[in-house]
Design a protein around this motif. Structure first.
Motif, PDB file in Angstrom:
ATOM      1  N   ALA A  30       0.831  -1.199   0.000  1.00 24.75           N
ATOM      2  CA  ALA A  30       0.000   0.000   0.000  1.00 24.75           C
ATOM      3  C   ALA A  30       0.872   1.257   0.000  1.00 24.75           C
ATOM      4  O   ALA A  30       0.554   2.255  -0.662  1.00 24.75           O
ATOM      5  CB  ALA A  30      -0.925  -0.007   1.210  1.00 24.75           C
ATOM      6  N   ALA A  31       1.984   1.210   0.738  1.00 36.29           N
ATOM      7  CA  ALA A  31       2.890   2.356   0.764  1.00 36.29           C
ATOM      8  C   ALA A  31       3.570   2.561  -0.588  1.00 36.29           C
ATOM      9  O   ALA A  31       3.763   3.697  -1.042  1.00 36.29           O
ATOM     10  CB  ALA A  31       3.935   2.166   1.858  1.00 36.29           C
ATOM     11  N   VAL A  32       3.924   1.468  -1.250  1.00 39.55           N
ATOM     12  CA  VAL A  32       4.518   1.566  -2.587  1.00 39.55           C
ATOM     13  C   VAL A  32       3.535   2.201  -3.559  1.00 39.55           C
ATOM     14  O   VAL A  32       3.886   3.103  -4.338  1.00 39.55           O
ATOM     15  CB  VAL A  32       4.964   0.177  -3.088  1.00 39.55           C
ATOM     16  CG1 VAL A  32       5.344   0.235  -4.568  1.00 39.55           C
ATOM     17  CG2 VAL A  32       6.149  -0.322  -2.282  1.00 39.55           C
ATOM     18  N   ASP A  33       2.278   1.744  -3.532  1.00 36.63           N
ATOM     19  CA  ASP A  33       1.258   2.291  -4.423  1.00 36.63           C
ATOM     20  C   ASP A  33       0.995   3.764  -4.136  1.00 36.63           C
ATOM     21  O   ASP A  33       0.591   4.513  -5.039  1.00 36.63           O
ATOM     22  CB  ASP A  33      -0.042   1.497  -4.287  1.00 36.63           C
ATOM     23  CG  ASP A  33       0.106   0.076  -4.813  1.00 36.63           C
ATOM     24  OD1 ASP A  33       1.037  -0.166  -5.612  1.00 36.63           O
ATOM     25  OD2 ASP A  33      -0.704  -0.798  -4.417  1.00 36.63           O
ATOM     26  N   ALA A  34       1.197   4.171  -2.869  1.00 41.02           N
ATOM     27  CA  ALA A  34       0.957   5.570  -2.497  1.00 41.02           C
ATOM     28  C   ALA A  34       2.133   6.469  -2.855  1.00 41.02           C
ATOM     29  O   ALA A  34       2.066   7.680  -2.633  1.00 41.02           O
ATOM     30  CB  ALA A  34       0.666   5.667  -1.005  1.00 41.02           C
ATOM     31  N   GLY A  35       3.209   5.900  -3.397  1.00 40.32           N
ATOM     32  CA  GLY A  35       4.343   6.705  -3.834  1.00 40.32           C
ATOM     33  C   GLY A  35       5.501   6.743  -2.868  1.00 40.32           C
ATOM     34  O   GLY A  35       6.449   7.510  -3.081  1.00 40.32           O
ATOM     35  N   HIS A  36       5.481   5.920  -1.810  1.00 35.40           N
ATOM     36  CA  HIS A  36       6.566   5.908  -0.839  1.00 35.40           C
ATOM     37  C   HIS A  36       7.610   4.851  -1.214  1.00 35.40           C
ATOM     38  O   HIS A  36       7.284   3.827  -1.815  1.00 35.40           O
ATOM     39  CB  HIS A  36       6.028   5.605   0.562  1.00 35.40           C
ATOM     40  CG  HIS A  36       5.021   6.599   1.042  1.00 35.40           C
ATOM     41  ND1 HIS A  36       5.321   7.907   1.295  1.00 35.40           N
ATOM     42  CD2 HIS A  36       3.679   6.453   1.313  1.00 35.40           C
ATOM     43  CE1 HIS A  36       4.235   8.542   1.709  1.00 35.40           C
ATOM     44  NE2 HIS A  36       3.231   7.685   1.718  1.00 35.40           N
ATOM     45  N   ARG A  37       8.852   5.106  -0.836  1.00 31.64           N
ATOM     46  CA  ARG A  37       9.899   4.112  -1.025  1.00 31.64           C
ATOM     47  C   ARG A  37       9.863   3.144   0.151  1.00 31.64           C
ATOM     48  O   ARG A  37       9.851   3.543   1.320  1.00 31.64           O
ATOM     49  CB  ARG A  37      11.266   4.773  -1.116  1.00 31.64           C
ATOM     50  CG  ARG A  37      11.459   5.648  -2.349  1.00 31.64           C
ATOM     51  CD  ARG A  37      12.886   6.142  -2.424  1.00 31.64           C
ATOM     52  NE  ARG A  37      13.798   5.053  -2.764  1.00 31.64           N
ATOM     53  CZ  ARG A  37      15.119   5.105  -2.611  1.00 31.64           C
ATOM     54  NH1 ARG A  37      15.668   6.178  -2.067  1.00 31.64           N
ATOM     55  NH2 ARG A  37      15.880   4.083  -2.938  1.00 31.64           N
ATOM     56  N   VAL A  38       9.862   1.868  -0.169  1.00 30.29           N
ATOM     57  CA  VAL A  38       9.756   0.807   0.833  1.00 30.29           C
ATOM     58  C   VAL A  38      10.883  -0.186   0.597  1.00 30.29           C
ATOM     59  O   VAL A  38      11.269  -0.438  -0.566  1.00 30.29           O
ATOM     60  CB  VAL A  38       8.380   0.104   0.734  1.00 30.29           C
ATOM     61  CG1 VAL A  38       8.288  -1.043   1.729  1.00 30.29           C
ATOM     62  CG2 VAL A  38       7.255   1.107   0.960  1.00 30.29           C
ATOM     63  N   TYR A  39      11.399  -0.744   1.689  1.00 32.56           N
ATOM     64  CA  TYR A  39      12.437  -1.771   1.552  1.00 32.56           C
ATOM     65  C   TYR A  39      12.098  -2.934   2.469  1.00 32.56           C
ATOM     66  O   TYR A  39      11.860  -2.751   3.667  1.00 32.56           O
ATOM     67  CB  TYR A  39      13.813  -1.216   1.913  1.00 32.56           C
ATOM     68  CG  TYR A  39      14.922  -2.228   1.725  1.00 32.56           C
ATOM     69  CD1 TYR A  39      15.348  -2.588   0.449  1.00 32.56           C
ATOM     70  CD2 TYR A  39      15.532  -2.830   2.830  1.00 32.56           C
ATOM     71  CE1 TYR A  39      16.354  -3.519   0.274  1.00 32.56           C
ATOM     72  CE2 TYR A  39      16.538  -3.761   2.658  1.00 32.56           C
ATOM     73  CZ  TYR A  39      16.942  -4.105   1.382  1.00 32.56           C
ATOM     74  OH  TYR A  39      17.925  -5.039   1.206  1.00 32.56           O
ATOM     75  N   PHE A  40      12.068  -4.142   1.899  1.00 33.28           N
ATOM     76  CA  PHE A  40      11.741  -5.352   2.644  1.00 33.28           C
ATOM     77  C   PHE A  40      13.019  -6.119   2.962  1.00 33.28           C
ATOM     78  O   PHE A  40      13.882  -6.316   2.091  1.00 33.28           O
ATOM     79  CB  PHE A  40      10.799  -6.238   1.822  1.00 33.28           C
ATOM     80  CG  PHE A  40      10.478  -7.549   2.471  1.00 33.28           C
ATOM     81  CD1 PHE A  40       9.370  -7.686   3.292  1.00 33.28           C
ATOM     82  CD2 PHE A  40      11.291  -8.665   2.267  1.00 33.28           C
ATOM     83  CE1 PHE A  40       9.076  -8.898   3.891  1.00 33.28           C
ATOM     84  CE2 PHE A  40      11.000  -9.875   2.864  1.00 33.28           C
ATOM     85  CZ  PHE A  40       9.896  -9.995   3.679  1.00 33.28           C
ATOM     86  N   THR A  41      13.147  -6.545   4.190  1.00 32.06           N
ATOM     87  CA  THR A  41      14.267  -7.392   4.588  1.00 32.06           C
ATOM     88  C   THR A  41      13.850  -8.200   5.807  1.00 32.06           C
ATOM     89  O   THR A  41      12.809  -7.916   6.418  1.00 32.06           O
ATOM     90  CB  THR A  41      15.522  -6.553   4.908  1.00 32.06           C
ATOM     91  OG1 THR A  41      16.615  -7.425   5.194  1.00 32.06           O
ATOM     92  CG2 THR A  41      15.284  -5.647   6.107  1.00 32.06           C
ATOM     93  N   THR A  42      14.629  -9.190   6.147  1.00 34.36           N
ATOM     94  CA  THR A  42      14.388  -9.958   7.370  1.00 34.36           C
ATOM     95  C   THR A  42      15.350  -9.481   8.450  1.00 34.36           C
ATOM     96  O   THR A  42      16.366  -8.826   8.158  1.00 34.36           O
ATOM     97  CB  THR A  42      14.591 -11.463   7.121  1.00 34.36           C
ATOM     98  OG1 THR A  42      15.963 -11.688   6.762  1.00 34.36           O
ATOM     99  CG2 THR A  42      13.680 -11.961   5.999  1.00 34.36           C
ATOM    100  N   ALA A  43      15.035  -9.812   9.684  1.00 33.08           N
ATOM    101  CA  ALA A  43      15.890  -9.407  10.793  1.00 33.08           C
ATOM    102  C   ALA A  43      17.285 -10.024  10.655  1.00 33.08           C
ATOM    103  O   ALA A  43      18.304  -9.366  10.910  1.00 33.08           O
ATOM    104  CB  ALA A  43      15.250  -9.808  12.124  1.00 33.08           C
ATOM    105  N   ALA A  44      17.342 -11.286  10.224  1.00 36.58           N
ATOM    106  CA  ALA A  44      18.642 -11.950  10.066  1.00 36.58           C
ATOM    107  C   ALA A  44      19.459 -11.291   8.961  1.00 36.58           C
ATOM    108  O   ALA A  44      20.672 -11.066   9.108  1.00 36.58           O
ATOM    109  CB  ALA A  44      18.423 -13.429   9.758  1.00 36.58           C
ATOM    110  N   GLU A  45      18.793 -10.958   7.842  1.00 35.78           N
ATOM    111  CA  GLU A  45      19.495 -10.307   6.739  1.00 35.78           C
ATOM    112  C   GLU A  45      19.954  -8.901   7.129  1.00 35.78           C
ATOM    113  O   GLU A  45      21.059  -8.473   6.786  1.00 35.78           O
ATOM    114  CB  GLU A  45      18.582 -10.235   5.517  1.00 35.78           C
ATOM    115  CG  GLU A  45      19.242  -9.627   4.280  1.00 35.78           C
ATOM    116  CD  GLU A  45      18.283  -9.535   3.106  1.00 35.78           C
ATOM    117  OE1 GLU A  45      18.706  -9.048   2.046  1.00 35.78           O
ATOM    118  OE2 GLU A  45      17.108  -9.944   3.261  1.00 35.78           O
ATOM    119  N   LEU A  46      19.117  -8.179   7.866  1.00 40.17           N
ATOM    120  CA  LEU A  46      19.470  -6.838   8.312  1.00 40.17           C
ATOM    121  C   LEU A  46      20.702  -6.879   9.219  1.00 40.17           C
ATOM    122  O   LEU A  46      21.645  -6.097   9.058  1.00 40.17           O
ATOM    123  CB  LEU A  46      18.285  -6.206   9.045  1.00 40.17           C
ATOM    124  CG  LEU A  46      18.500  -4.812   9.635  1.00 40.17           C
ATOM    125  CD1 LEU A  46      18.791  -3.813   8.522  1.00 40.17           C
ATOM    126  CD2 LEU A  46      17.276  -4.385  10.434  1.00 40.17           C
TER     127      LEU A  46
END
Length: 257
Positions: A205-221
């Motif tokens: 929903a944030a992507v569709d609204a024009g916001h930059r979003v980044y997905f990651t997991t806690a282990a990857e972070l």
């Protein structure tokens, strides 16, 4: 050598040089023609002045150039032929890198003629095509950057199967008001209750609204931060994670304050 000298001297003349031509008086016929021309000039000065409309010559030149297959550069838009105007419009769109409007121009002009659209409506339709194409490219770029694992949305979540999930609260989160407040959203629960699906749906929903979003997991972070610290790139790593408006970890949504 003596023979050559004699031959050269034989060609030299000892006569007096040529004199310039003397000025001959004008003939009576020439004098009479001059008087006639002076009379015509005096009559033209006293007569009414004639203004020549150069627009007519420009229009005729445009038609002649079109028939001959050549293009004449006109300095005045009012005198520009339709073919020249169309060519100039395409050149402007290409120069401004409005590629989608460039491709759609013939179709839009055909629609304008068929539907009898005004100039304003035609221009609005042409620019609308370019704006929609630009927004589509930007959306695709945000989707690639977000790295969302699935294309889930809130409409895919079955609230009836998860009675303990507060649907009203989730719908309120979907307004993304928590981004303005820089509030964290944390989903807590056992595996299989939809934490990841809800967080991905809100990220979408944030992507569709024009916001930059980044997905990651806690282990990857944690792994990326540890590797950046060892390599001396800690500040660079922090700038990257601080860039997106919304960061998604394992069942955790963290806005950038």
């Amino acid at each position: 050598m003596i023979a050559l000298e004699r031959a050269v001297l034989a060609q030299v003349s000892d006569r007096a040089p040529c004199k310039t031509k003397t000025r001959r008086p004008l003939s009576p016929e020439a004098l009479a023609e001059a008087e006639r021309l002076r009379g015509l000039a005096a009559a033209a000065d006293s007569a009414e002045r004639v203004v020549i409309n150069l627009d007519t010559y420009a229009a005729v030149a445009d038609r002649s150039d079109t028939r001959g297959g050549t293009q004449r550069v006109s300095t005045s838009p009012a005198h520009m032929s339709e073919a020249r105007r169309y060519s100039q419009l395409r050149a402007h769109l290409s120069y401004l890198k409005l590629n989608d409007a460039f491709d759609a121009l013939p179709r839009v002009l055909d629609q304008a003629r068929a539907e009898n659209l005004s100039m304003t409506a035609t221009l609005e339709r042409l620019l609308e095509i370019e704006v929609e194409a630009t927004e589509s490219r930007r959306l695709a770029a945000r989707e690639r950057f977000a790295c969302l694992p699935e294309p889930w949305t809130l409409s895919d979540f079955d609230f009836s199967a998860q009675r303990r999930v507060d649907e009203k609260l989730i719908r309120d989160l979907a307004t993304l008001r928590f981004l303005d407040d820089a509030s964290n959203v944390l989903f807590v629960g056992p595996p299989g209750v939809g934490k990841t699906m809800l967080s991905v749906a809100l990220g979408r929903a944030a992507v569709d609204a024009g916001h930059r979003v980044y997905f990651t997991t806690a282990a990857e972070l944690a792994a990326k931060c540890h590797k950046a610290a060892l390599a001396g790139r800690w500040k660079t790593c922090m700038r990257f994670f601080a860039g997106p408006r919304l960061r998604r970890g394992t069942a955790c949504l963290t806005p950038t304050s």
